[in-house]
Design a protein around this motif. Structure first.
Motif, PDB file in Angstrom:
ATOM      1  N   UNK A 186       0.847  -1.205   0.000  1.00 34.61           N
ATOM      2  CA  UNK A 186       0.000   0.000   0.000  1.00 34.61           C
ATOM      3  C   UNK A 186       0.880   1.251   0.000  1.00 34.61           C
ATOM      4  N   UNK A 187       1.853   1.235   0.910  1.00 34.14           N
ATOM      5  CA  UNK A 187       2.738   2.393   1.042  1.00 34.14           C
ATOM      6  C   UNK A 187       3.515   2.597  -0.258  1.00 34.14           C
ATOM      7  N   UNK A 188       3.976   1.460  -0.829  1.00 28.25           N
ATOM      8  CA  UNK A 188       4.698   1.530  -2.108  1.00 28.25           C
ATOM      9  C   UNK A 188       3.812   2.151  -3.184  1.00 28.25           C
ATOM     10  N   UNK A 189       2.562   1.652  -3.244  1.00 25.99           N
ATOM     11  CA  UNK A 189       1.634   2.141  -4.270  1.00 25.99           C
ATOM     12  C   UNK A 189       1.365   3.632  -4.086  1.00 25.99           C
ATOM     13  N   UNK A 190       1.232   4.062  -2.827  1.00 25.08           N
ATOM     14  CA  UNK A 190       0.912   5.472  -2.588  1.00 25.08           C
ATOM     15  C   UNK A 190       2.021   6.380  -3.116  1.00 25.08           C
ATOM     16  N   UNK A 191       3.242   5.832  -3.144  1.00 29.66           N
ATOM     17  CA  UNK A 191       4.372   6.635  -3.624  1.00 29.66           C
ATOM     18  C   UNK A 191       4.218   6.997  -5.099  1.00 29.66           C
ATOM     19  N   UNK A 192       3.444   6.195  -5.816  1.00 31.78           N
ATOM     20  CA  UNK A 192       3.198   6.528  -7.230  1.00 31.78           C
ATOM     21  C   UNK A 192       2.444   7.848  -7.371  1.00 31.78           C
ATOM     22  N   UNK A 193       1.848   8.301  -6.266  1.00 30.95           N
ATOM     23  CA  UNK A 193       1.076   9.549  -6.331  1.00 30.95           C
ATOM     24  C   UNK A 193       1.945  10.767  -6.025  1.00 30.95           C
ATOM     25  N   UNK A 194       3.206  10.499  -5.664  1.00 29.48           N
ATOM     26  CA  UNK A 194       4.091  11.602  -5.277  1.00 29.48           C
ATOM     27  C   UNK A 194       4.222  12.666  -6.351  1.00 29.48           C
ATOM     28  N   UNK A 195       4.126  12.223  -7.600  1.00 26.25           N
ATOM     29  CA  UNK A 195       4.294  13.152  -8.714  1.00 26.25           C
ATOM     30  C   UNK A 195       3.270  14.289  -8.648  1.00 26.25           C
ATOM     31  N   UNK A 196       2.173  14.072  -7.933  1.00 28.40           N
ATOM     32  CA  UNK A 196       1.132  15.109  -7.851  1.00 28.40           C
ATOM     33  C   UNK A 196       1.297  16.011  -6.638  1.00 28.40           C
ATOM     34  N   UNK A 197       2.355  15.780  -5.877  1.00 31.62           N
ATOM     35  CA  UNK A 197       2.505  16.513  -4.636  1.00 31.62           C
ATOM     36  C   UNK A 197       2.470  18.022  -4.818  1.00 31.62           C
ATOM     37  N   UNK A 198       2.135  18.696  -3.761  1.00 29.94           N
ATOM     38  CA  UNK A 198       2.128  20.147  -3.768  1.00 29.94           C
ATOM     39  C   UNK A 198       3.516  20.646  -4.135  1.00 29.94           C
ATOM     40  N   UNK A 199       3.513  21.709  -4.874  1.00 30.50           N
ATOM     41  CA  UNK A 199       4.741  22.128  -5.492  1.00 30.50           C
ATOM     42  C   UNK A 199       5.606  22.977  -4.593  1.00 30.50           C
ATOM     43  N   UNK A 200       4.980  23.595  -3.620  1.00 30.60           N
ATOM     44  CA  UNK A 200       5.650  24.571  -2.746  1.00 30.60           C
ATOM     45  C   UNK A 200       7.131  24.267  -2.501  1.00 30.60           C
ATOM     46  N   UNK A 201       7.357  23.110  -1.879  1.00 30.66           N
ATOM     47  CA  UNK A 201       8.724  22.825  -1.462  1.00 30.66           C
ATOM     48  C   UNK A 201       9.633  22.490  -2.654  1.00 30.66           C
ATOM     49  N   UNK A 202       9.000  22.346  -3.821  1.00 27.94           N
ATOM     50  CA  UNK A 202       9.806  21.917  -4.946  1.00 27.94           C
ATOM     51  C   UNK A 202      10.188  23.041  -5.889  1.00 27.94           C
ATOM     52  N   UNK A 203       9.676  24.253  -5.640  1.00 33.88           N
ATOM     53  CA  UNK A 203      10.131  25.362  -6.469  1.00 33.88           C
ATOM     54  C   UNK A 203      11.542  25.670  -6.041  1.00 33.88           C
ATOM     55  N   UNK A 204      12.473  24.981  -6.627  1.00 34.95           N
ATOM     56  CA  UNK A 204      13.848  25.197  -6.236  1.00 34.95           C
ATOM     57  C   UNK A 204      14.723  25.170  -7.472  1.00 34.95           C
ATOM     58  N   UNK A 205      14.195  24.556  -8.510  1.00 34.35           N
ATOM     59  CA  UNK A 205      14.965  24.456  -9.749  1.00 34.35           C
ATOM     60  C   UNK A 205      15.170  25.836 -10.351  1.00 34.35           C
ATOM     61  N   UNK A 206      15.703  25.873 -11.563  1.00 34.60           N
ATOM     62  CA  UNK A 206      15.931  27.161 -12.206  1.00 34.60           C
ATOM     63  C   UNK A 206      14.614  27.888 -12.449  1.00 34.60           C
ATOM     64  N   UNK A 207      14.656  29.207 -12.417  1.00 34.84           N
ATOM     65  CA  UNK A 207      13.465  30.006 -12.687  1.00 34.84           C
ATOM     66  C   UNK A 207      13.095  29.855 -14.157  1.00 34.84           C
ATOM     67  N   UNK A 208      11.837  29.589 -14.407  1.00 35.42           N
ATOM     68  CA  UNK A 208      11.378  29.353 -15.778  1.00 35.42           C
ATOM     69  C   UNK A 208      10.637  30.586 -16.282  1.00 35.42           C
ATOM     70  N   UNK A 209      11.316  31.392 -17.023  1.00 32.97           N
ATOM     71  CA  UNK A 209      10.694  32.607 -17.553  1.00 32.97           C
ATOM     72  C   UNK A 209       9.436  32.317 -18.361  1.00 32.97           C
ATOM     73  N   UNK A 210       9.487  31.208 -19.093  1.00 33.03           N
ATOM     74  CA  UNK A 210       8.371  30.911 -19.991  1.00 33.03           C
ATOM     75  C   UNK A 210       7.111  30.506 -19.237  1.00 33.03           C
ATOM     76  N   UNK A 211       7.246  30.243 -17.920  1.00 36.21           N
ATOM     77  CA  UNK A 211       6.053  29.899 -17.139  1.00 36.21           C
ATOM     78  C   UNK A 211       5.469  31.120 -16.445  1.00 36.21           C
ATOM     79  N   UNK A 212       6.068  32.301 -16.657  1.00 33.51           N
ATOM     80  CA  UNK A 212       5.547  33.528 -16.053  1.00 33.51           C
ATOM     81  C   UNK A 212       4.165  33.852 -16.608  1.00 33.51           C
ATOM     82  N   UNK A 213       3.261  34.327 -15.782  1.00 31.23           N
ATOM     83  CA  UNK A 213       1.978  34.811 -16.305  1.00 31.23           C
ATOM     84  C   UNK A 213       2.186  36.125 -17.075  1.00 31.23           C
ATOM     85  N   UNK A 214       1.257  36.493 -17.932  1.00 32.06           N
ATOM     86  CA  UNK A 214       1.436  37.664 -18.795  1.00 32.06           C
ATOM     87  C   UNK A 214       1.767  38.949 -18.025  1.00 32.06           C
ATOM     88  N   UNK A 215       1.157  39.144 -16.856  1.00 33.34           N
ATOM     89  CA  UNK A 215       1.409  40.377 -16.107  1.00 33.34           C
ATOM     90  C   UNK A 215       2.873  40.462 -15.674  1.00 33.34           C
TER      91      UNK A 215
END
Lengths: 322, 359
Positions: A186-215
């Protein structure tokens, strides 16, 4: 397989959280220690479809009942609030939509599982305590906008359906499980859902200009080309940079083409936005605030209420594609 | 410090004589006490009535509070380790007044009226709570506390409590936004009545608008649509700015006359501590008396518990006349030394405007 009639099958597949569905699983003798890999995979499918808001066909009542029960467990075991919230929201919406077009008899049966109610004409009355503990947080559901008499709130069918789905949402959110109570797979299977985790702690990579909103793209360009970007724009941009975790040295440089640029002052202000001085990061103003500042350049890609949610969702989408 | 010790000794004597009853289910409650501040120390719990009473005699606190919440571990800290089970629903009315008097009778009378209205109009009529489940006590100083002890009501979550306060004390902006003349709900009916009243007054006197803070132009615009607002057609947007502004002002005027000055935070903060009924208030020497009949209660008579034999005090700042137990005292000048009954002396000492003399 335990046999069920057509009506029961309908209830189980559309409302896999219902008493009927639970009774079915019990009769089937579903046992946590003997769940098959296929069943777990189906549960993962269910969560994935819910979180990506993919329309899926109705499965057999057996698959619906099992996948729902297992999905709820997996989501709780993953322990990520964001995933849990999204899953709960999806299941609650699904239930709401089915309930809205449901036959009265089945509707009432489902309703009775969630609330003690009395019914007169087309109106359901429930105690104000049940009502307030489960009412969605919107003006329409404010008690001022409801018929309240002697402790009872009187509701028509659609508001009753909204309350049921809100309570279902809360039920899923409040499900807390211990990993040690479940088999390892069960625990192993639940790990397959990790990809959907909240992003907060993962905004650490390079800043992606192309993902900026228009404003934000607009302010970013203005800072490079115009010497006098107004204070409001600079402020909003600073909070945005803080929240996408752009390196502060890099951020300082973005303001260097401004006429009155002073590295020291810019750094001071940015450190406030980043919370390095106070320990509290500034939140990015919402879209409606940005609009009121006259800084909104909304286009059809804008589906969120804040520039930061826009950014996160853009990044998340990319990740899901890969 | 001298004052505090004197007050504590008097309180101690009182608590020795009176057998204090703890609040219902006291073993699950958190207690907090104070001498300097309302709460100097908290996270206290009691397991027996004796222990509870002993605390009062030993510590003789100036202020004694307990949690509206029931906890699994009431003395655990930090707060989240207490594990909240549920909480009584409580309301607090504080008299706000410009009265300089030491005994603001009129303001307390308003708080009392608010309390009665809260119970009659809202708790009993709208929320269907039985009067037998509602307990009222004087705060000991400037207001009233209402406790609802009901097994179902206890289950309200914090958001639900906030909604209750917002129902009892709605914002004028919200009402203006959601008002729908076709809805036969309590608040919509109230606003409709207010509109009807305005129309009637306006037909008698053209300058009625002045009392409402509405200007002439706004009034004219409002009068153009007032029949529509009173009628039974569904909600519509008031497009004209002046008319909208007049409508909002009218609602404000109505609400400020009619809403209850309930302290919001007390109701929705589930881990709030509130004064223990029937304990003494260190800022007044009055008893936070549990009331049998609210109508007849007069705090400056019925909550006065100290004794008649006079004692000497030195007045620290000028005291204007005041009345306790229907006896008039004062005015007293600064530095005056007077001999007055203990209950009046205690009142001034607790208020900080006098100190015991020659003790």
């Amino acid at each position: 397989m335990v046999s069920v009639d057509k009506r029961e099958g309908h209830t189980i597949s559309h409302y896999p959280f219902s008493r009927l569905a639970k009774a079915y699983l019990e009769k089937e003798g579903v046992d946590i220690s003997k769940v098959s890999d296929d069943d777990l995979q189906l549960a993962i499918e269910r969560v994935k479809a819910t979180l990506t808001k993919k329309n899926r066909e109705l499965w057999s009542f057996d698959a619906e009942a099992k996948s729902y029960a297992l999905a709820k467990i997996l989501v709780a075991l993953l322990g990520d609030f964001y995933v849990k919230k999204q899953f709960a929201k999806g299941e609650a919406n699904r239930a709401f939509n089915y309930l809205m077009s449901e036959k009265e008899e089945i509707f009432d049966e489902i309703a009775s599982q969630f609330f003690d109610y009395e019914k007169k004409g087309g109106s359901y009355s429930i105690s104000f305590i049940d009502y307030l503990n489960n009412a969605p947080n919107s003006e329409n559901f404010h008690l001022i906008n409801q018929e309240l008499r002697k402790g009872k709130v009187y509701l028509h069918k659609s508001n009753m359906a909204a309350l049921i789905s809100e309570k279902l949402y809360n039920n899923i959110i409040n499900t807390q499980l211990k990993k040690s109570d479940f088999p390892k797979k069960f625990v192993e299977a639940s790990k397959q859902l990790q990809v959907f985790r909240r992003f907060e702690e993962e905004i650490s990579g390079p800043v992606e200009l192309s993902a900026f909103p228009p404003c934000m793209r607009k302010i970013y360009l203005d800072l490079q080309t115009k010497p006098n970007v107004p204070h409001n724009a600079r402020f909003v941009f600073a909070t945005f940079l803080a929240n996408i975790k752009m390196d502060i040295d890099q951020a300082v440089k973005l303001f260097s083409k401004q006429e009155n640029f002073s590295e020291q002052k810019t750094r001071y202000h940015l450190e406030h936005a980043y919370g390095t001085r106070t320990g509290r990061k500034y939140a990015v103003p919402s879209c409606s605030k940005i609009q009121s500042y006259g800084l909104c350049y909304k286009n059809e890609s804008c589906k969120w209420a804040s520039p930061i949610t826009y950014y996160k969702n853009m990044l998340r989408r990319r990740r899901w594609k890969t | 410090m001298e004052n505090i010790n004197f007050i504590k000794e008097k309180f101690r004597e009182y608590y020795k004589k009176k057998k204090l009853s703890p609040p219902p289910d006291f073993q699950k409650r958190e207690f907090g006490f104070g001498d300097i501040k309302k709460i100097d120390y908290r996270h206290v719990s009691f397991s027996s009535v004796d222990e509870f009473r002993r605390h009062f005699v030993e510590k003789a606190p100036l202020y004694a509070s307990y949690s509206a919440a029931y906890y699994e571990f009431p003395s655990a800290r930090p707060m989240q380790n207490k594990k909240i089970i549920e909480a009584d629903l409580i309301f607090e009315f504080d008299a706000k007044s410009d009265e300089k008097s030491l005994t603001p009778v009129a303001a307390l009378e308003k708080a009392k009226e608010d309390t009665i209205r809260l119970i009659e109009d809202f708790l009993v009529n709208d929320f269907g709570i039985s009067k037998s489940k509602i307990s009222v006590n004087f705060s000991g100083s400037r207001g009233y506390h209402i406790h609802v002890f009901d097994d179902e009501v206890k289950k309200l979550n914090s958001k639900a409590r906030r909604d209750i306060v917002r129902y009892i004390k709605p914002s004028p902006e919200l009402i203006a936004r959601v008002y729908d003349p076709s809805k036969n709900y309590t608040w919509h009916n109230r606003i409709k009545k207010a509109l009807q009243q305005y129309k009637a007054l306006r037909e008698k006197r053209e300058d009625t608008y002045k009392e409402y803070g509405i200007n002439k132009r706004e009034d004219e615009r409002l009068m153009l649509i007032i029949d529509q607002l009173i009628g039974n057609k569904a909600k519509f947007d008031i497009k004209n700015k002046s008319a909208r502004s007049a409508f909002e002002k009218l609602i404000k005027h109505y609400l400020y006359m009619k809403t209850l000055a309930v302290d919001e935070a007390v109701t929705f903060d589930m881990s709030r501590l509130i004064r223990i009924p029937n304990t003494l208030h260190g800022g007044s020497s009055l008893l936070a008396a549990k009331l049998k009949s609210l109508d007849k209660f007069n705090p400056y008579v019925d909550a006065v518990v100290f004794y008649n034999p006079p004692i000497k005090i030195k007045v620290l700042e000028a005291v204007s006349p005041f009345e306790l137990r229907e006896v008039k005292f004062g005015p007293f000048k600064k530095d005056e030394i007077v001999k007055i009954p203990e209950y009046a002396a205690m009142y001034l000492i607790c208020k900080g405007v006098a100190r015991p003399y020659g003790v």
